[in-house]
Write an enzyme that holds these catalytic residues in place. Structure first.
Site, PDB file in Angstrom:
ATOM      1  N   LYS A 170       0.774  -1.056  -0.160  1.00  0.00           N
ATOM      2  CA  LYS A 170       0.067  -0.127  -0.119  1.00  0.00           C
ATOM      3  C   LYS A 170       0.435   1.434  -0.186  1.00  0.00           C
ATOM      4  CE  LYS A 170      -2.166   3.002   2.161  1.00  0.00           C
ATOM      5  NZ  LYS A 170      -1.545   4.608   1.657  1.00  0.00           N
ATOM      6  N   GLU A 201       9.088   1.927  11.517  1.00  0.00           N
ATOM      7  CA  GLU A 201      10.237   2.637  11.041  1.00  0.00           C
ATOM      8  C   GLU A 201       9.402   3.762  11.258  1.00  0.00           C
ATOM      9  OE1 GLU A 201      12.502   5.332  10.396  1.00  0.00           O
ATOM     10  OE2 GLU A 201      12.214   4.222   8.534  1.00  0.00           O
ATOM     11  N   CYS A 237      13.816  10.513   7.276  1.00  0.00           N
ATOM     12  CA  CYS A 237      13.731  11.213   8.577  1.00  0.00           C
ATOM     13  C   CYS A 237      14.831  10.198   9.096  1.00  0.00           C
ATOM     14  CB  CYS A 237      12.324   9.398   8.809  1.00  0.00           C
ATOM     15  SG  CYS A 237      13.655   8.322   7.694  1.00  0.00           S
ATOM     16  N   GLU A 292       9.577  16.113  15.706  1.00  0.00           N
ATOM     17  CA  GLU A 292       9.994  15.990  14.269  1.00  0.00           C
ATOM     18  C   GLU A 292       8.501  17.298  13.292  1.00  0.00           C
ATOM     19  OE1 GLU A 292      10.733  12.365  11.280  1.00  0.00           O
ATOM     20  OE2 GLU A 292       8.684  12.285  12.257  1.00  0.00           O
TER      21      GLU A 292
END
Length: 482
Positions: free
Chosen positions: A177, A252, A285, A383
């Site tokens: 997906k 992750e 990331c 973040e």
């Protein structure tokens, strides 16, 4: 079908070796100019059920396929990627706004490498037999079944194949997906795999939103593994959906990684490492977005950084000379800008950038460096995932380590130091899944990859990938009578 950057892309799902449409569609926009690229089939529970059923039917035969034949199939896919690097690069740049030069020279060749690496690793995977009181222990890696792979938008094809390649190598079948903001190269991958001869149903692609297709996929009782790369809130939802089925997860997640610059560092190298954190418009990331600099060199470091970062070229990512492209989507652009506006409103100061690039308009956000943010503020702890770095200073090594570990994340960390003893001392105390010393983004697929704390669960890469994508089995045999 859609024509994207001169490449024909089928925008249907890929299920059981066939293109499948949906009653609904979503519009895929290019971040370069926010114009429509394609109308993409919008899947949900019906398409997910069909894809999982196709993967389940294909699993027994693929699981029984010899390691050698599975490895050959993955190498054939890699060959197909190599043949289509230019088309893949153009489509992905149009779809997610990352630099065409990076896609041509690094990203798409790395996609092919992902398949080749896990094909070759499969052939050496093993554990020596060992004895227990005369009994022989033998370890096997049995394919687990259908794997649900949910991938992000910032490096769509490379991150998808980090998951697809080991899952297929292990003998599993896959339902992929892709992120709805950058779905197109996943569709191209399905076509490449089919041309390479991958059996029908072994790789399936369902497009759609996380709330519809993603939610149905991770809650499906016939899914045996879930691998997800994305945000912490989404990971919590996935974990809750997987819990009733006890489906194993590899997650992750986000990061708020530090770059520690000590007084004994090569300052030119340290500045280069810091400026490199603007890669992919900050949508990485692993980026070390918190610059932690020894106070004794902070002034000189900042002066050199501003000079170097000020020479970055922001613009159309399809141009070879561009260094920084756009943010992926209007919603994400506004999120990034919100972080910066709130920080400045709380008393922080922008030494560089600090807002949208009004000369370019659209989704282009200026490379930004924020200083003097209050301790504990969100710009230092949450973040941002954009071209926004923060600058803080420290007086002692002890303080530097405390600041580096001062978030809920633990994905990565980077050090710049000229003292190997200091490097060993500091790296041993950092909460991070990966630590780079005097370098950045050196990624070997033999190494474990994943995050600590709220940056993830589990490790992938090398044997760690096969440990996750397989049911590891130990067989103990009594000695045979002669």
């Amino acid at each position: 079908m859609a024509e994207v950057a001169g490449v024909t892309v089928d925008t249907g799902h890929w299920i059981g070796g066939e293109r499948v449409g949906s009653a609904a569609a979503f519009t895929d926009l290019s971040p370069i100019d926010e114009q429509p690229l394609a109308e993409v089939a919008r899947g949900g529970p019906v398409e997910v059920d069909a894809a999982v059923a196709a993967a389940s039917r294909a699993f027994p035969a693929w699981a029984r396929t010899s390691r050698e034949d599975r490895a050959r199939a993955l190498h054939a896919i890699a060959d197909g990627v190599d043949e289509h690097v230019e088309e893949l690069a153009r489509v992905e740049t149009a779809d997610n706004g990352a630099l065409i030069r990076s896609h041509r020279r690094g990203v798409m060749p790395r996609v092919a490498h992902n398949f080749r690496f896990f094909a070759d690793w499969l052939l050496r995977l093993g554990h020596d037999d060992f004895e227990t009181r005369g009994h022989r222990n033998h370890v096997d890696w049995d394919p687990a079944g259908v794997c649900a792979l949910i991938t992000p938008w910032n490096a769509p094809l490379m991150l998808a194949t980090w998951k697809v390649a080991p899952a297929l190598a292990a003998g599993n079948t896959v339902v992929l997906k892709p992120a709805e903001w950058s779905p197109l190269t996943a569709s191209l991958l399905a076509g490449i795999a089919a041309e390479a001869g991958l059996p029908d149903g072994v790789l399936n692609v369902v497009q759609g939103t996380g709330a519809e297709a993603g939610a149905a996929l991770v809650a499906h009782p016939d899914v045996r593994r879930i691998s997800f790369t994305g945000s912490v809130p989404t990971a919590r939802s996935i974990s809750a959906a997987a819990a009733p089925n006890l489906t194993p997860l590899s997650l992750e997640l986000g990061g708020k990684s530090p770059l520690l610059v000590f007084a004994d560092a090569d300052l030119d190298l340290a500045v280069d490492l810091a400026v490199e954190q603007y890669d992919n418009a900050g949508q990485v990331c692993l980026a070390a977005t918190r610059l932690l600099v020894d106070a004794s060199i902070a002034e000189e470091f900042t002066e050199r950084f501003l000079d170097r970062a000020g020479r970055l070229v922001q613009g159309d990512p399809r141009e070879e000379g561009t260094d920084i492209g756009p943010q992926i989507h209007r919603r994400h652009f506004e999120r990034v800008d919100g972080f910066v506006r709130r920080a400045l409103g709380d008393g922080a100061r922008a030494l560089l950038g600090g807002g949208p690039n009004t000369d370019l308009g659209g989704l282009y956000y200026r490379p930004t460096l924020v200083a003097e943010a209050p301790e504990g503020s969100e710009i230092l702890t949450e973040e941002v995932f954009g071209p926004v770095l923060t600058l803080q200073t420290f007086e002692t090594e002890e303080q530097a380590v405390a600041m580096a570990n001062g978030t809920r994340f633990g994905l990565a960390a980077t050090l710049a130091t000229g003292d190997p003893e200091r490097a060993a001392r500091v790296t041993g105390r950092l909460a991070a899944g990966t630590v780079w010393v005097n370098c950045f983004f050196v990624r070997d697929l033999r190494a474990p990859f994943g995050g600590s704390r709220q940056s993830g669960v589990g490790r992938e890469g090398g044997d760690w990938s096969f440990d996750f994508y397989c049911d590891v089995k130990n067989t103990v045999m009594a000695p045979w009578e002669k």
